[in-house]
Design an enzyme around this catalytic site. Structure first.
Site, PDB file in Angstrom:
ATOM      1  N   GLU A 154     -35.675   1.748 -41.519  1.00  0.00           N
ATOM      2  CA  GLU A 154     -35.618   1.352 -40.113  1.00  0.00           C
ATOM      3  C   GLU A 154     -36.020   2.546 -39.243  1.00  0.00           C
ATOM      4  O   GLU A 154     -35.866   3.706 -39.646  1.00  0.00           O
ATOM      5  CB  GLU A 154     -34.187   0.923 -39.804  1.00  0.00           C
ATOM      6  N   PRO A 174     -32.043  -4.789 -31.210  1.00  0.00           N
ATOM      7  CA  PRO A 174     -33.413  -5.163 -30.796  1.00  0.00           C
ATOM      8  C   PRO A 174     -34.413  -4.968 -31.932  1.00  0.00           C
ATOM      9  O   PRO A 174     -35.333  -4.154 -31.853  1.00  0.00           O
ATOM     10  CB  PRO A 174     -33.685  -4.218 -29.625  1.00  0.00           C
ATOM     11  N   LYS A 175     -34.259  -5.735 -33.005  1.00  0.00           N
ATOM     12  CA  LYS A 175     -35.032  -5.533 -34.227  1.00  0.00           C
ATOM     13  C   LYS A 175     -36.314  -6.357 -34.249  1.00  0.00           C
ATOM     14  O   LYS A 175     -36.306  -7.538 -33.881  1.00  0.00           O
ATOM     15  CB  LYS A 175     -34.180  -5.885 -35.450  1.00  0.00           C
ATOM     16  N   LYS A 176     -37.398  -5.720 -34.713  1.00  0.00           N
ATOM     17  CA  LYS A 176     -38.673  -6.388 -34.960  1.00  0.00           C
ATOM     18  C   LYS A 176     -39.192  -5.946 -36.330  1.00  0.00           C
ATOM     19  O   LYS A 176     -38.883  -4.849 -36.798  1.00  0.00           O
ATOM     20  CB  LYS A 176     -39.706  -6.042 -33.881  1.00  0.00           C
TER      21      LYS A 176
END
Length: 249
Positions: free
Chosen positions: A77, A115-117
């Site tokens: 990440e 706020p993950k993409k």
């Protein structure tokens, strides 16, 4: 399936095949490279939501390697955390996150509001250098380097920083695409065992991309570089401000 069964079993989507198991979520040998840098104050003002307050024009760009995490597996990440205050208490606002595993993307967004993409971050050791990269598709969006284990850090100070609160803006739309949930969430890392912490020379480059906009908080000066390994539990969140109910305007 009866209505009572839906109520009893529902916690994630899809109902009969959830994207992730219930927590808690424990991380073993979680590895960080954190490049702290000075940025444009005006750029921060555009992205940090009230009632959070900006401490100073600083951003922490993080690469995180997670080889062993309960429920989420093995993934990497990266993203940006902005030092802020809430009601006088300092913490970090999680502004952006990019990772390579669907399960923690779904769980992070649905449970906490991370706020993950989806993207392709990497954190590896190349000879004498710790190297972090972020590709969105084929395009390089971030590149960070750090001298590998040059100087040991003060563990007490690093542990204290890991134990400060983090803040998220959780947004879940209604079926008409208007917000049904819009909340400021606070969470903590728990049961932290700090194994290693190092500092050394660091560098960071952020590059423009239409859909991966880490460069909107530009690097004006690199302040420090930190390399950490720890075991920890990701604590569940609590709502501390409801944008649809609290305050005015």
């Amino acid at each position: 399936m009866k209505i009572a069964d839906v109520r009893r079993t529902a916690y994630s989507m899809p109902l009969v095949n959830p994207s992730y198991p219930p927590g808690p979520y424990r991380f073993i040998d979680r590895e960080y490279m954190i490049i702290t840098y000075r940025t444009d104050p005006a750029a921060l003002e555009k992205v940090v939501p009230e009632p959070l307050e900006i401490v100073e024009p600083i951003v922490k760009y993080e690469f995180i390697r997670m080889p062993d995490s309960t429920g989420f597996g093995d993934y990497t990440e990266t993203g940006q955390v902005i030092p802020v205050k809430f009601q006088g208490v300092e913490g970090g606002y999680v502004h952006s996150m990019y990772l390579d595993d669907e399960s923690p993307i779904a769980g992070g967004r649905e449970l906490w509001g991370f706020p993950k993409k989806f993207a392709n971050p990497k954190l590896v050791v190349e000879k004498d250098t710790l190297v972090g990269t972020l590709h969105y598709g084929s395009v390089l969006c971030a590149s960070a380097t750090m001298g590998y284990k040059h100087v040991a850090c003060d563990k007490e100070k690093v542990l204290a920083a890991l134990l400060t609160p983090s803040f998220l803006l959780k947004i879940i739309p209604d079926v008409d695409a208007k917000p049904r949930i819009c909340e400021l969430v606070r969470y903590f890392l728990e049961d932290v065992t700090l194994k290693e912490c190092w500092t050394g020379p660091g560098a960071l480059g952020l590059f423009p991309h239409a859909l991966c906009n880490v460069s909107q908080l530009p690097v004006l000066e690199v302040i420090s570089a930190l390399h950490v390994k720890a075991d920890l539990t990701l604590g569940m969140g609590e709502v501390i401000y409801d944008y649809l109910k609290d305050g005015e305007g």
